[in-house]
Design a protein around this motif. Structure first.
Motif, PDB file in Angstrom:
ATOM      1  N   GLU A  14       0.830  -1.197   0.000  1.00  0.00           N
ATOM      2  CA  GLU A  14       0.000   0.000   0.000  1.00  0.00           C
ATOM      3  C   GLU A  14       0.869   1.253   0.000  1.00  0.00           C
ATOM      4  O   GLU A  14       1.673   1.479   0.904  1.00  0.00           O
ATOM      5  CB  GLU A  14      -0.910   0.008   1.233  1.00  0.00           C
ATOM      6  N   GLY A  15       0.706   2.039  -1.058  1.00  0.00           N
ATOM      7  CA  GLY A  15       1.434   3.290  -1.169  1.00  0.00           C
ATOM      8  C   GLY A  15       2.900   3.145  -1.508  1.00  0.00           C
ATOM      9  O   GLY A  15       3.654   4.111  -1.364  1.00  0.00           O
ATOM     10  N   ARG A  16       3.334   1.938  -1.971  1.00  0.00           N
ATOM     11  CA  ARG A  16       4.745   1.735  -2.294  1.00  0.00           C
ATOM     12  C   ARG A  16       4.873   1.065  -3.653  1.00  0.00           C
ATOM     13  O   ARG A  16       3.883   0.626  -4.245  1.00  0.00           O
ATOM     14  CB  ARG A  16       5.433   0.895  -1.212  1.00  0.00           C
ATOM     15  N   GLU A  17       6.106   1.004  -4.132  1.00  0.00           N
ATOM     16  CA  GLU A  17       6.338   0.403  -5.446  1.00  0.00           C
ATOM     17  C   GLU A  17       6.122  -1.108  -5.408  1.00  0.00           C
ATOM     18  O   GLU A  17       6.181  -1.743  -4.347  1.00  0.00           O
ATOM     19  CB  GLU A  17       7.758   0.707  -5.910  1.00  0.00           C
ATOM     20  N   LEU A  42       9.631  -6.519   2.830  1.00  0.00           N
ATOM     21  CA  LEU A  42       8.588  -5.856   2.045  1.00  0.00           C
ATOM     22  C   LEU A  42       7.402  -5.469   2.917  1.00  0.00           C
ATOM     23  O   LEU A  42       7.128  -6.098   3.950  1.00  0.00           O
ATOM     24  CB  LEU A  42       8.122  -6.786   0.919  1.00  0.00           C
ATOM     25  N   CYS A  43       6.685  -4.454   2.463  1.00  0.00           N
ATOM     26  CA  CYS A  43       5.412  -4.032   3.069  1.00  0.00           C
ATOM     27  C   CYS A  43       5.534  -3.808   4.580  1.00  0.00           C
ATOM     28  O   CYS A  43       4.727  -4.313   5.372  1.00  0.00           O
ATOM     29  CB  CYS A  43       4.317  -5.059   2.771  1.00  0.00           C
ATOM     30  N   ASN A  44       6.578  -3.091   4.954  1.00  0.00           N
ATOM     31  CA  ASN A  44       6.768  -2.718   6.355  1.00  0.00           C
ATOM     32  C   ASN A  44       6.833  -3.947   7.257  1.00  0.00           C
ATOM     33  O   ASN A  44       6.198  -4.005   8.310  1.00  0.00           O
ATOM     34  CB  ASN A  44       5.651  -1.763   6.820  1.00  0.00           C
ATOM     35  N   HIS A  45       7.613  -4.952   6.793  1.00  0.00           N
ATOM     36  CA  HIS A  45       7.862  -6.183   7.561  1.00  0.00           C
ATOM     37  C   HIS A  45       6.563  -6.950   7.860  1.00  0.00           C
ATOM     38  O   HIS A  45       6.362  -7.472   8.954  1.00  0.00           O
ATOM     39  CB  HIS A  45       8.584  -5.863   8.861  1.00  0.00           C
ATOM     40  N   SER A  71      -4.600  -8.359   3.145  1.00  0.00           N
ATOM     41  CA  SER A  71      -5.314  -7.355   2.347  1.00  0.00           C
ATOM     42  C   SER A  71      -6.090  -6.455   3.317  1.00  0.00           C
ATOM     43  O   SER A  71      -6.653  -6.936   4.306  1.00  0.00           O
ATOM     44  CB  SER A  71      -6.275  -8.046   1.382  1.00  0.00           C
ATOM     45  N   PRO A  72      -6.107  -5.143   3.112  1.00  0.00           N
ATOM     46  CA  PRO A  72      -5.575  -4.413   1.944  1.00  0.00           C
ATOM     47  C   PRO A  72      -4.153  -3.920   2.109  1.00  0.00           C
ATOM     48  O   PRO A  72      -3.670  -3.119   1.303  1.00  0.00           O
ATOM     49  CB  PRO A  72      -6.529  -3.238   1.863  1.00  0.00           C
ATOM     50  N   THR A  73      -3.435  -4.352   3.151  1.00  0.00           N
ATOM     51  CA  THR A  73      -2.068  -3.866   3.324  1.00  0.00           C
ATOM     52  C   THR A  73      -1.198  -4.193   2.124  1.00  0.00           C
ATOM     53  O   THR A  73      -0.343  -3.409   1.719  1.00  0.00           O
ATOM     54  CB  THR A  73      -1.445  -4.505   4.587  1.00  0.00           C
ATOM     55  N   ALA A  74      -1.414  -5.364   1.547  1.00  0.00           N
ATOM     56  CA  ALA A  74      -0.636  -5.777   0.383  1.00  0.00           C
ATOM     57  C   ALA A  74      -1.494  -6.652  -0.507  1.00  0.00           C
ATOM     58  O   ALA A  74      -2.459  -7.272  -0.056  1.00  0.00           O
ATOM     59  CB  ALA A  74       0.608  -6.534   0.824  1.00  0.00           C
ATOM     60  N   SER A  75      -1.158  -6.676  -1.782  1.00  0.00           N
ATOM     61  CA  SER A  75      -1.824  -7.584  -2.724  1.00  0.00           C
ATOM     62  C   SER A  75      -0.751  -8.401  -3.431  1.00  0.00           C
ATOM     63  O   SER A  75       0.318  -7.881  -3.764  1.00  0.00           O
ATOM     64  CB  SER A  75      -2.665  -6.802  -3.749  1.00  0.00           C
ATOM     65  N   CYS A  76      -1.049  -9.682  -3.637  1.00  0.00           N
ATOM     66  CA  CYS A  76      -0.064 -10.606  -4.212  1.00  0.00           C
ATOM     67  C   CYS A  76      -0.704 -11.321  -5.396  1.00  0.00           C
ATOM     68  O   CYS A  76      -1.653 -12.087  -5.219  1.00  0.00           O
ATOM     69  CB  CYS A  76       0.407 -11.620  -3.178  1.00  0.00           C
ATOM     70  N   ALA A  77      -0.193 -11.083  -6.575  1.00  0.00           N
ATOM     71  CA  ALA A  77      -0.750 -11.672  -7.795  1.00  0.00           C
ATOM     72  C   ALA A  77       0.301 -12.546  -8.464  1.00  0.00           C
ATOM     73  O   ALA A  77       1.441 -12.094  -8.676  1.00  0.00           O
ATOM     74  CB  ALA A  77      -1.213 -10.581  -8.748  1.00  0.00           C
TER      75      ALA A  77
END
Length: 229
Positions: free
Chosen positions: A47-50, A76-79, A172-178
């Motif tokens: 969220e909000g990152r590359e 990744l994703c703030n640990h 989710s929604p902190t991170a999404s993994c596809a």
């Protein structure tokens, strides 16, 4: 020991031809399974990152629980992931058993074919126990092909399911993994097909070995008795 009499004649008979086919197709069985290397790749969006791409590489003997996603998800994703993430499952027993049977079948069929080409006269001589020993060994290898191919077919289904499963612990929604890539496993499917093909070849070949044994060939008739004087 009798001297070898090299002859290509046995290759023209079902006995030798089946051994040659068993030798040839056993190579494909262990090569398609033992030589496989694959990977699965996911795109991780925080969220909000590359975006980041992580990949886990796996292959024979299919200890998927040793396949770690790289680069480490812990950064990744703030640990979000407290430790390295692995694929799930250990299918090495079935894979190694399958390859072991294929190698054993390769070596035995090659040795038996060499024996036919050089010592067929000894193999077929009266009183020889070699055909019976050959029959027992052929039946054993056929049974091993049945067990190994069935076990590997079942394990392969689990390998496909584990490799295609979602990335573990992806909040989710902190991170999404596809998932973006997964190596095709058609070669592994072919290894199962070659396994059952070898089963057919060894079961069929056992019949031709059986025809060489005293169990099939009747004992020679007794010689003529002398006429009474």
């Amino acid at each position: 020991m009798a001297a070898p009499r090299l002859s290509l004649g046995p290759l023209k008979e079902p006995l030798g031809l089946m051994r040659a086919l068993q030798w040839f197709f056993s190579i494909f069985a262990f090569a398609t399974c033992g030589g496989f290397e694959g990977s699965v790749t996911y795109r991780v969006t925080c969220e909000g990152r590359e975006n980041h791409t992580v990949t886990a590489t796996f292959g024979y003997p299919f200890r998927l629980n040793h396949a770690v996603f790289q680069p480490s998800l812990t950064h990744l994703c703030n640990h979000t992931w407290p430790k390295d993430v692995h694929l799930v499952g250990d299918f090495s027993s079935a894979a190694r058993f399958f390859v072991g049977v294929a190698v054993a079948a390769f070596l035995y069929s090659l040795g038996a074919l060499g024996g036919y080409l050089g010592y067929l006269q000894v193999y077929r001589c009266a009183g020889s126990r070699l055909p019976l020993m050959d029959l027992v060994a052929s039946g054993l290898v056929a049974a091993l092909w049945l067990v190994a191919s069935s076990a590997w077919a079942q394990a392969l289904g689990h390998v496909r399911a584990a490799a295609g499963a979602p990335l573990p612990h992806c909040p989710s929604p902190t991170a999404s993994c596809a998932r973006t890539a997964l190596t095709a496993m058609g070669g592994l499917g072919a290894s199962v097909a070659f396994g059952f093909l070898n089963l057919v070849l060894w079961a069929g070949g056992s019949w031709f070995v059986y025809k060489e044994t005293p169990l099939h060939r009747p004992a020679p008739p007794p010689g003529p008795t002398p006429a009474p004087m």
